[in-house]
Design a protein around this motif. Structure first.
Motif, PDB file in Angstrom:
ATOM      1  N   ARG A 110      53.891  34.042  37.873  1.00  0.00           N
ATOM      2  CA  ARG A 110      52.644  33.997  38.578  1.00  0.00           C
ATOM      3  C   ARG A 110      51.722  32.790  38.360  1.00  0.00           C
ATOM      4  O   ARG A 110      51.185  32.268  39.450  1.00  0.00           O
ATOM      5  CB  ARG A 110      51.911  35.602  38.120  1.00  0.00           C
ATOM      6  CG  ARG A 110      50.638  35.480  38.356  1.00  0.00           C
ATOM      7  CD  ARG A 110      50.317  36.353  39.860  1.00  0.00           C
ATOM      8  NE  ARG A 110      49.061  36.035  40.187  1.00  0.00           N
ATOM      9  CZ  ARG A 110      48.759  35.522  41.259  1.00  0.00           C
ATOM     10  NH1 ARG A 110      49.474  34.563  41.899  1.00  0.00           N
ATOM     11  NH2 ARG A 110      47.441  35.290  41.534  1.00  0.00           N
ATOM     12  N   LEU A 111      51.517  32.328  37.280  1.00  0.00           N
ATOM     13  CA  LEU A 111      50.841  31.109  37.079  1.00  0.00           C
ATOM     14  C   LEU A 111      51.314  29.884  37.492  1.00  0.00           C
ATOM     15  O   LEU A 111      50.874  28.811  37.243  1.00  0.00           O
ATOM     16  CB  LEU A 111      50.179  31.123  35.536  1.00  0.00           C
ATOM     17  CG  LEU A 111      49.223  32.427  35.331  1.00  0.00           C
ATOM     18  CD1 LEU A 111      48.756  31.978  33.919  1.00  0.00           C
ATOM     19  CD2 LEU A 111      48.345  32.875  36.310  1.00  0.00           C
ATOM     20  N   ASP A 169      42.733  30.529  31.242  1.00  0.00           N
ATOM     21  CA  ASP A 169      42.975  30.608  32.573  1.00  0.00           C
ATOM     22  C   ASP A 169      42.200  29.389  33.478  1.00  0.00           C
ATOM     23  O   ASP A 169      42.805  29.139  34.783  1.00  0.00           O
ATOM     24  CB  ASP A 169      42.416  31.854  33.284  1.00  0.00           C
ATOM     25  CG  ASP A 169      43.010  33.117  32.924  1.00  0.00           C
ATOM     26  OD1 ASP A 169      44.264  33.117  32.813  1.00  0.00           O
ATOM     27  OD2 ASP A 169      42.480  34.169  32.990  1.00  0.00           O
ATOM     28  N   TYR A 173      43.925  28.806  37.291  1.00  0.00           N
ATOM     29  CA  TYR A 173      43.153  29.154  38.312  1.00  0.00           C
ATOM     30  C   TYR A 173      42.174  28.180  38.738  1.00  0.00           C
ATOM     31  O   TYR A 173      41.847  27.441  37.900  1.00  0.00           O
ATOM     32  CB  TYR A 173      42.574  30.497  37.982  1.00  0.00           C
ATOM     33  CG  TYR A 173      43.628  31.501  37.998  1.00  0.00           C
ATOM     34  CD1 TYR A 173      44.168  32.054  39.030  1.00  0.00           C
ATOM     35  CD2 TYR A 173      44.107  32.046  36.369  1.00  0.00           C
ATOM     36  CE1 TYR A 173      45.121  33.381  38.684  1.00  0.00           C
ATOM     37  CE2 TYR A 173      44.766  33.016  36.326  1.00  0.00           C
ATOM     38  CZ  TYR A 173      45.425  33.668  37.533  1.00  0.00           C
ATOM     39  OH  TYR A 173      46.264  34.567  37.223  1.00  0.00           O
ATOM     40  N   ASP A 201      37.491  31.779  39.770  1.00  0.00           N
ATOM     41  CA  ASP A 201      38.386  32.957  39.249  1.00  0.00           C
ATOM     42  C   ASP A 201      38.391  33.042  37.841  1.00  0.00           C
ATOM     43  O   ASP A 201      38.395  34.205  36.989  1.00  0.00           O
ATOM     44  CB  ASP A 201      39.672  32.830  39.957  1.00  0.00           C
ATOM     45  CG  ASP A 201      39.845  33.108  41.490  1.00  0.00           C
ATOM     46  OD1 ASP A 201      38.955  33.924  42.027  1.00  0.00           O
ATOM     47  OD2 ASP A 201      40.850  32.772  42.019  1.00  0.00           O
ATOM     48  N   ALA A 202      38.827  31.821  37.257  1.00  0.00           N
ATOM     49  CA  ALA A 202      38.882  31.501  35.706  1.00  0.00           C
ATOM     50  C   ALA A 202      37.804  31.959  35.059  1.00  0.00           C
ATOM     51  O   ALA A 202      37.925  32.758  34.083  1.00  0.00           O
ATOM     52  CB  ALA A 202      39.342  30.288  35.455  1.00  0.00           C
ATOM     53  N   GLU A 258      42.163  42.693  41.809  1.00  0.00           N
ATOM     54  CA  GLU A 258      41.817  41.129  41.866  1.00  0.00           C
ATOM     55  C   GLU A 258      42.513  40.517  42.925  1.00  0.00           C
ATOM     56  O   GLU A 258      43.611  40.774  43.456  1.00  0.00           O
ATOM     57  CB  GLU A 258      42.183  40.377  40.817  1.00  0.00           C
ATOM     58  CG  GLU A 258      41.751  40.810  39.373  1.00  0.00           C
ATOM     59  CD  GLU A 258      42.290  40.481  38.036  1.00  0.00           C
ATOM     60  OE1 GLU A 258      43.742  40.084  38.279  1.00  0.00           O
ATOM     61  OE2 GLU A 258      41.828  40.918  36.827  1.00  0.00           O
ATOM     62  N   PHE A 296      43.380  37.062  45.303  1.00  0.00           N
ATOM     63  CA  PHE A 296      43.468  35.638  45.259  1.00  0.00           C
ATOM     64  C   PHE A 296      43.837  35.091  46.483  1.00  0.00           C
ATOM     65  O   PHE A 296      44.699  35.871  47.240  1.00  0.00           O
ATOM     66  CB  PHE A 296      44.741  35.157  44.343  1.00  0.00           C
ATOM     67  CG  PHE A 296      44.511  35.790  42.910  1.00  0.00           C
ATOM     68  CD1 PHE A 296      43.753  35.205  42.086  1.00  0.00           C
ATOM     69  CD2 PHE A 296      45.211  37.155  42.497  1.00  0.00           C
ATOM     70  CE1 PHE A 296      43.479  35.961  40.714  1.00  0.00           C
ATOM     71  CE2 PHE A 296      44.947  37.562  41.169  1.00  0.00           C
ATOM     72  CZ  PHE A 296      44.078  37.097  40.374  1.00  0.00           C
TER      73      PHE A 296
END
Ligand code: C2E
Ligand code: CA
Ligand code: CA
Length: 765
Positions: free
Chosen positions: A77-78, A91, A95, A99-100, A122, A124
């Motif tokens: 995901r990251l 994060d 991000y 967001d972070a 959430e 994105f």
């Protein structure tokens, strides 16, 4: 075997255990049975592999929100390649700062308060611009002492569910828009946007089929370039007309996966290429009864077929578009029906007030006038009664068509109801004369024979004109003025045009051309007389003749008097005309006497204007002198209207002609005021019961009563009574039984020419 405790990283459960394992254990909060290291290791491996295989993201962070653990789903995901890359980072490394920071703040709050953050949604937006949604939970990790020393989080990608939810919500929003009757373009645009939001790199378009089913017009295509939309606007439907034209034509979906090679795009390839479109999948929007309403199309920049997801969206879109369009059409239809007359298709009275208000408004802004032309058929009822309702309907339809043919661009024609129509025309205040002569053209056009079945009927119209703002400030007021003017036209003998000129004051409009024609007709000898016998009902003997004028028009043939006498009266032409009739009739009467035929009374119709002319008695005298006819053989027919309308003048004229020895009769008795005083006050010799009474005999009881009363009164006053318009034997028998001695009508003879009269008179000798 000792009891297992809750393991934390600090517990140092096993010397040989890797840090990662310890973390996992701590995060699992597992109660570990520490009998054997192998068992523990196996258990940890098991848990770990479960975590790694979970589609959900699972991660552990320390008190500074640094990653201590992340499963494969989180790594993916990251966008990292392995957990090692993430370890110890926050994060902020993965991000955007916004967001972070939000994640960091939430985690710190969870750790500070010890209260888990559950089911957080959430959103994105990825680098490709597409949004994704996650549902996440973050819980504090407590050590045995109850202190928070990190958080465990898990998060699930719910993008697909979210999309479905949005689609469902979008659909219900659209249905609500439809239910609220929002404008169709707004609904269709929202629909296209909803579908586009579900897809990537795809543009939607809705085209609507016109009423005739021949061409397609834009319904909504918010993201297709305007230049493209403009070029396909109004495209004809056909079997080789791109995807949409073909789909609308065939009623079946047309999925063109490669525009550049598909023959159906042969004529539009260049256009599509200019905008980069490579495939276009179009589906017809079908109404309940299987007819095509339009098309829904998706355009892609790639050469491909639609995916199953796209197919599902297409089916949703065509379904909703179908509901919206059908609903709109139904509403339009209802509105149309409420505002139009179903027989003629013209706007009706309900629509009329709005049309007038709108026209008045326009006139105010452009300094114009609005002419309200009230048009009423003269003999509609008669056609309806004699030829039937179907013929009546045909007549109205034809009449409406003539009005519509006649109107100019900005004019309106409305059917007010029954046989009443109104035309609204914007005119320049200075254009009165040309406008009125245009209306005379209309009057003539309306009087042309109408074919009904195998026969023809001729019906004329009485027309009244009033103008805004001169003749009224509101639509109602102007309409009432026009109505009054129309009514006046009826009174003036129908087939007439009256222009409102103040309350109670109506100008009979002059048809200048017609007036000139009649003037010349008198000079050129186009007029001639026919004579209708008045007979004794018992013996059938001819007692008198009524002279009736006709016009032998060079182009129109024989024109009956009702079509020119009212105009002659208004313009004053009745004076020379009436004088000609008087002279001709007296001369003819004398000529018959000279020829040895039995002498009979010659009746001449005299109109009010003639009778009130101070020269009239002189003219009568002159006619008698010139012809040599003895006054007792001349009878003047006057109407109640003439006698009442000018009491003093009439009395003077009456006495003057009476003094000559001429007879007087009341014509059309009963149609005007049926004023019996006239009979007492004026020295009348004869009473002519109007044809409309005779027509209703002997059936109608009220008419019988009136006719009976008139006859008994006439007897008391020693007046002769003649019944006009006797057509049947029943009428004759009834009148005879009631004591009416004389009659005139088709039963005995229609008006006929002088030679025929001479024959009739000769036969009587
Ligand atoms: P009016 O004086 O009442 O004349 C009688 C009308 O009834 C005539 O129509 C005649 O043809 C018609 N008629 C006679 N018998 C019958 C019948 O049995 N059935 C039916 N349906 N009709 C019948 P016409 O000749 O068309 O004249 C119409 C009117 O024109 C006359 O009505 C009179 O008011 C006027 N008119 C005719 N000639 C003159 C004229 O020389 N001077 C003036 N001022 N008016 C005239
Ligand atoms: Ca008459
Ligand atoms: Ca009459």
């Amino acid at each position: 075997m000792h009891k297992a405790g809750i393991l934390g990283a600090e517990d140092g459960v096993s010397e040989g255990m890797s840090e990662e394992r310890r973390i996992l254990l701590s995060l699992a909060g597992a109660r570990i049975v520490t009998e054997s290291t192998e068992l523990l290791t196996a258990e940890v491996d098991f848990l770990r592999s479960v975590l790694e295989q979970l589609p959900a993201q699972v991660f552990v962070k320390d008190v500074q929100s640094r990653f201590l653990f992340a499963n494969q789903a989180t790594v993916r995901r990251l966008g990292a390649t392995s957990f090692a890359e993430m370890k110890g980072k926050t994060d902020f490394a993965f991000y955007g700062p916004h967001d972070a920071q939000a994640f960091y703040d939430l985690e710190q709050q969870v750790m500070r308060t010890g209260v888990p953050a559950m089911n957080q949604e959430e959103k994105f937006v990825g680098e490709d611009g597409l949004p994704s949604w996650h549902l996440s939970c973050k819980l504090p990790i407590l050590n045995p002492a109850g202190e928070v020393n990190g958080i465990v989080g898990f998060s699930l990608d719910i993008t697909e569910r979210k999309r479905q939810e949005m689609l469902r919500r979008g659909q219900s929003d659209l249905l609500e828009m439809i239910a609220r009757s929002e404008p169709l373009p707004a609904i269709l645009e929202a629909l296209v946007l909803l579908i586009e939001a579900q897809l990537t790199g795809i543009f939607g378009s809705i085209l609507l089929l016109d009423e005739e089913g021949r061409r397609l017009f834009k319904g909504a295509a918010p993201n297709l370039p305007d230049a493209y939309n403009d070029q396909i606007e109004g495209v004809a439907v056909g079997n080789m007309v791109g995807s949409c034209g073909t789909a609308a034509w065939s009623g079946k979906p047309v999925f063109v996966s490669d525009i550049m090679s598909d023959p159906r795009w042969a004529n539009y390839r260049g256009l599509a290429a200019a905008f980069g479109f490579r495939s276009c999948w179009s589906t017809p929007i079908i109404a309940q009864h299987n007819h095509v309403l339009g098309t829904f199309a998706l355009y892609s920049f790639e050469v491909r077929e639609p995916t199953s997801e796209e197919l599902q969206l297409i089916s949703i879109a065509t379904h909703i578009a179908g509901i919206a369009i059908e609903r709109k059409r139904a509403e339009d239809r209802i509105r149309y029906l409420a505002h139009h007359d179903s027989l003629t298709g013209l706007p009706n009275r309900a629509a009329f007030m709005d049309i007038m208000a709108e026209a008045f408004n326009q006139a105010r802004h452009t300094q114009q006038h609005v002419a309200v032309v009230y048009i009423d058929l003269d003999n509609f009822k008669q056609v309806n009664d004699t030829h039937g309702h179907h013929a009546g309907d045909l007549l109205l339809v034809e009449f409406a068509a003539r009005l519509v043919d006649f109107k100019h661009g900005g004019d309106h024609v409305v059917r007010l109801g029954g046989d009443e129509f109104v035309m609204l025309c914007l005119t320049k205040p200075t254009d009165e004369r040309p406008f009125i002569s245009r209306l005379h053209q209309l009057r003539k056009a309306l009087a042309q024979p109408i074919r009904i079945g195998n026969g023809e009927v001729v019906t004329t119209a009485s027309i009244g004109v009033a103008r805004y703002p001169r003749d009224g400030a509101t639509p109602e007021a102007v309409l009432a003025s026009a109505d009054a003017a129309m009514y006046r036209s009826k009174e003036m003998g129908r087939d007439t045009l009256c222009v409102y000129d103040g309350p109670g004051n109506m100008k009979i409009s002059r048809d200048i051309g017609r007036e000139e024609e009649l003037r010349r007709a008198i000079e050129n000898g186009e007029l001639f007389l026919e004579y209708q016998p008045r007979v004794d009902m018992i013996s059938g003997r001819i007692l008198g003749l009524e002279a009736l004028v006709r016009w032998r028009h060079p182009k129109e043939g024989i024109v009956p008097p009702l079509q020119f006498i009212p105009m002659a009266e208004e313009t004053g032409l009745i004076l020379p005309l009436g004088n000609w009739v008087l002279k001709t009739a007296t001369r003819q009467a004398r000529a018959w006497q000279d020829a040895g035929l039995p002498p009979v009374v010659m009746a001449v119709n005299v109109s009010a204007r003639q009778f009130c002319d101070p020269l009239f008695p002189n003219l009568v005298e002159q006619a008698l002198t010139e012809s040599g006819l003895s006054a007792e053989f001349l009878e003047l027919e006057l109407t109640e209207y003439t006698l009442l309308g000018n009491v003093n003048g009439a009395a003077a004229a009456m006495n003057a002609v009476k003094a000559l020895g001429v007879r007087l009769s009341v014509d059309d008795f009963g149609t005007g005021y049926a004023n019996l005083d006239i009979l007492r006050d004026f020295p009348m010799d004869m009473l002519k019961i109007d044809r409309s009474f005779v027509e209703a005999l002997p059936g109608d009881q009220a008419t019988r009563a009136i006719a009976g009363a008139v006859m008994s009164l006439a007897r008391d006053l020693k007046l002769s009574v003649v019944a006009e318009g006797v057509e049947t034997k029943e009428q004759q028998d009834y009148l005879r039984a009631e004591g009416c001695a004389e009659a005139q009508g088709y039963l005995y003879s229609a008006p006929i020419g002088a030679p025929e009269i001479a024959q009739l008179l000769g036969a009587a000798c």
